[in-house]
Design a protein around this motif. Sequence first.
Motif, mmCIF file in Angstrom:
data_model
loop_
_atom_site.group_PDB
_atom_site.id
_atom_site.type_symbol
_atom_site.label_atom_id
_atom_site.label_comp_id
_atom_site.label_asym_id
_atom_site.label_seq_id
_atom_site.Cartn_x
_atom_site.Cartn_y
_atom_site.Cartn_z
ATOM 1 N N ILE A 145 -5.063 9.833 1.254
ATOM 2 C CA ILE A 145 -6.018 8.861 0.719
ATOM 3 C C ILE A 145 -6.696 9.544 -0.460
ATOM 4 C CG2 ILE A 145 -7.981 7.357 1.173
ATOM 5 C CD1 ILE A 145 -7.358 7.533 4.156
ATOM 6 N N ALA A 146 -6.270 9.227 -1.657
ATOM 7 C CA ALA A 146 -6.730 9.934 -2.852
ATOM 8 C C ALA A 146 -7.742 9.089 -3.628
ATOM 9 C CB ALA A 146 -5.542 10.292 -3.739
ATOM 10 N N LYS A 147 -8.949 9.572 -3.684
ATOM 11 C CA LYS A 147 -10.030 8.902 -4.417
ATOM 12 C C LYS A 147 -10.172 7.435 -4.019
ATOM 13 C CE LYS A 147 -9.520 11.853 -8.514
ATOM 14 N NZ LYS A 147 -9.314 11.878 -9.977
ATOM 15 N N ALA A 148 -10.007 7.168 -2.740
ATOM 16 C CA ALA A 148 -10.063 5.776 -2.276
ATOM 17 C C ALA A 148 -10.833 5.605 -0.976
ATOM 18 C CB ALA A 148 -8.639 5.232 -2.095
ATOM 19 N N PHE A 149 -11.127 6.690 -0.278
ATOM 20 C CA PHE A 149 -11.738 6.576 1.056
ATOM 21 C C PHE A 149 -13.113 5.924 0.980
ATOM 22 C CE2 PHE A 149 -12.956 8.907 5.184
ATOM 23 C CZ PHE A 149 -12.211 8.042 5.966
ATOM 24 N N HIS A 150 -13.834 6.135 -0.106
ATOM 25 C CA HIS A 150 -15.182 5.574 -0.246
ATOM 26 C C HIS A 150 -15.176 4.049 -0.356
ATOM 27 C CE1 HIS A 150 -13.612 6.415 -4.260
ATOM 28 N NE2 HIS A 150 -14.391 5.463 -4.739
ATOM 29 N N TRP A 151 -14.009 3.458 -0.673
ATOM 30 C CA TRP A 151 -13.911 1.997 -0.743
ATOM 31 C C TRP A 151 -13.681 1.375 0.635
ATOM 32 C CZ3 TRP A 151 -15.824 0.560 -5.016
ATOM 33 C CH2 TRP A 151 -15.496 1.141 -6.235
ATOM 34 N N MET A 152 -13.390 2.198 1.638
ATOM 35 C CA MET A 152 -12.903 1.701 2.920
ATOM 36 C C MET A 152 -13.978 1.716 4.001
ATOM 37 S SD MET A 152 -9.246 3.732 2.960
ATOM 38 C CE MET A 152 -8.180 3.752 1.510
ATOM 39 N N ASP A 153 -13.723 0.952 5.056
ATOM 40 C CA ASP A 153 -14.489 1.085 6.297
ATOM 41 C C ASP A 153 -13.961 2.346 6.977
ATOM 42 O OD1 ASP A 153 -15.492 0.974 8.887
ATOM 43 O OD2 ASP A 153 -15.378 -1.213 8.994
ATOM 44 N N ARG A 154 -14.576 3.478 6.669
ATOM 45 C CA ARG A 154 -13.974 4.774 6.948
ATOM 46 C C ARG A 154 -13.717 5.031 8.436
ATOM 47 N NH1 ARG A 154 -18.030 8.592 3.923
ATOM 48 N NH2 ARG A 154 -19.466 7.059 4.820
ATOM 49 N N SER A 155 -14.678 4.734 9.274
ATOM 50 C CA SER A 155 -14.500 4.966 10.716
ATOM 51 C C SER A 155 -13.375 4.112 11.277
ATOM 52 C CB SER A 155 -15.807 4.672 11.461
ATOM 53 O OG SER A 155 -16.820 5.567 11.055
ATOM 54 N N GLY A 173 -4.137 3.259 -0.087
ATOM 55 C CA GLY A 173 -4.905 3.061 -1.314
ATOM 56 C C GLY A 173 -4.176 3.713 -2.468
ATOM 57 N N CYS A 174 -2.874 3.451 -2.550
ATOM 58 C CA CYS A 174 -1.969 4.199 -3.436
ATOM 59 C C CYS A 174 -2.130 3.864 -4.905
ATOM 60 C CB CYS A 174 -0.520 3.970 -3.020
ATOM 61 S SG CYS A 174 0.066 2.263 -3.242
ATOM 62 N N GLY A 175 -2.806 2.745 -5.236
ATOM 63 C CA GLY A 175 -2.895 2.346 -6.635
ATOM 64 C C GLY A 175 -1.506 2.131 -7.206
ATOM 65 N N PRO A 176 -1.249 2.579 -8.444
ATOM 66 C CA PRO A 176 0.074 2.396 -9.048
ATOM 67 C C PRO A 176 1.059 3.489 -8.668
ATOM 68 C CG PRO A 176 -1.396 3.350 -10.654
ATOM 69 C CD PRO A 176 -2.221 3.111 -9.415
ATOM 70 N N GLY A 177 0.748 4.266 -7.631
ATOM 71 C CA GLY A 177 1.729 5.205 -7.090
ATOM 72 C C GLY A 177 1.790 6.556 -7.757
ATOM 73 N N ASN A 178 0.740 6.951 -8.474
ATOM 74 C CA ASN A 178 0.765 8.238 -9.173
ATOM 75 C C ASN A 178 1.026 9.402 -8.230
ATOM 76 O OD1 ASN A 178 -0.089 6.496 -11.147
ATOM 77 N ND2 ASN A 178 -1.737 7.771 -11.906
ATOM 78 N N LEU A 179 0.405 9.374 -7.047
ATOM 79 C CA LEU A 179 0.628 10.426 -6.056
ATOM 80 C C LEU A 179 1.820 10.095 -5.168
ATOM 81 C CD1 LEU A 179 -0.268 13.052 -4.671
ATOM 82 C CD2 LEU A 179 -1.843 11.679 -3.280
ATOM 83 N N THR A 180 1.986 8.847 -4.822
ATOM 84 C CA THR A 180 3.067 8.411 -3.928
ATOM 85 C C THR A 180 4.427 8.900 -4.409
ATOM 86 O OG1 THR A 180 1.798 6.332 -3.972
ATOM 87 C CG2 THR A 180 3.752 6.393 -2.568
ATOM 88 N N ILE A 181 4.696 8.686 -5.678
ATOM 89 C CA ILE A 181 6.000 9.029 -6.250
ATOM 90 C C ILE A 181 6.228 10.538 -6.223
ATOM 91 C CG2 ILE A 181 7.343 9.005 -8.394
ATOM 92 C CD1 ILE A 181 6.045 6.223 -8.955
ATOM 93 N N ARG A 182 5.165 11.306 -6.422
ATOM 94 C CA ARG A 182 5.306 12.763 -6.427
ATOM 95 C C ARG A 182 5.574 13.317 -5.025
ATOM 96 N NH1 ARG A 182 0.483 15.332 -9.631
ATOM 97 N NH2 ARG A 182 1.761 17.213 -9.404
ATOM 98 N N LEU A 183 5.227 12.579 -4.004
ATOM 99 C CA LEU A 183 5.488 13.026 -2.633
ATOM 100 C C LEU A 183 6.901 12.686 -2.163
ATOM 101 C CD1 LEU A 183 2.110 11.935 -0.993
ATOM 102 C CD2 LEU A 183 2.874 14.297 -1.343
ATOM 103 N N ALA A 184 7.572 11.802 -2.896
ATOM 104 C CA ALA A 184 8.852 11.264 -2.431
ATOM 105 C C ALA A 184 9.919 12.330 -2.244
ATOM 106 C CB ALA A 184 9.339 10.183 -3.389
ATOM 107 N N ASP A 185 9.911 13.375 -3.062
ATOM 108 C CA ASP A 185 10.918 14.433 -2.959
ATOM 109 C C ASP A 185 10.852 15.183 -1.639
ATOM 110 O OD1 ASP A 185 12.182 14.035 -5.343
ATOM 111 O OD2 ASP A 185 11.113 15.609 -6.433
#
Length: 265
Positions: A113-123, A47-59
Motif C-alpha cells: 500500500i504505497a502512499k494510499a493507506f491514509h485514504w482508507m478505513d485503515r483498521s 491502491g495501485c494507481g496507474p501501476g507504477n509500483l505494481t509493474i515493478r513487482l511483476a518480475d
Amino acid sequence: MTIYGEDLFKGAATYYSKYRPMYPPMLIRYLVERFSLNGEQQVMDLGCGPGNLTIRLADWCNKVVGVDPEKEMIKEAKRLHSELRIGDIQWFNGDLEQYRLSQHHEKFELVTIAKAFHWMDRSKVLENLYDMLNNGGGIAIIDNFEPDKKQAEWQERMNEVIGKWYGSERRAGNTTFTHPVSRHEDVISNSRFKLEMHEFPSYEISWTIESILGNLYSTSFGSKRFLGDRLKEFESELKAALLEINKTGEFKEKMNLSIKMAIKA
C-alpha cells in the motif's frame, strides 16, 4: 476502501504515471528479500494507481493484482502494462471489499500500500486483509510523509503560489482532506498483525518546472479542474516564482522513505 468517496483522483491518472517520482531500487530489493519473493508468490498492490509500483513487482511474482477504485487509474495502468508487456498482472477496478466479494480467494504473500493507506478505513482494511495473507506474509505500507520536514526555499515559494490559487484547505475529491491523527504504526499495533518498521537511507530526486506542475496535477488537491479557466495564469505565476529562485528551472529534493509492515505471524 477510500473514505473520501468518488472522484478523488479524477483527471490525475496520466499525470500520476508520468510525473510522480519513481520509488528507488532499494525499496524493491528490500521487499524481495524481506518476503523471499522468487517468482512463485502472489502479491497485491492495493491502491495501485496507474501501476507504477505494481509493474515493478511483476518480475518477482507469479501474479500481481493491482486494485484501485478509480477507473481512470486502472485504465492508465492497463495502458502502461500493455506497452511494457511485463509479468502476469491482473487489474481490478474497485475497493478491497469488492475484490473479496468477487469470487477471489487467493492467498497473498505480500500486499503493498504505497502512499494510499491514509485514504482508507485503515483498521477495516487490515482486518479484511488478515485472512487473505499466508502465514509469515505481510502488508508493506510505504510512505514518505514528513509533516515536520524543513522545506527548501523553492518549495516554500511554490507552496505560497499554490495556496494562493488553490486555497488553504486541501481538497480531496468532493470534500477536504485531514491527515489521520493516529499513526499508521499505531493502527497496526492495535490489529492482529505484528508491527515491523524499516527506514531507508535518504536519497535525492531532481525536479523541473514541468515535473513540478505534473506532480501537482497528479494529486487529489491539485487537479487542473479546480483552476478552470485560470490555469494558464497560475502556471505563468508559478513558473516566474520558481525561476526567480533558480534561473535554470532545476531543483533538488532530499527524500526519506519508510515502510510500516503488518506481519501475519
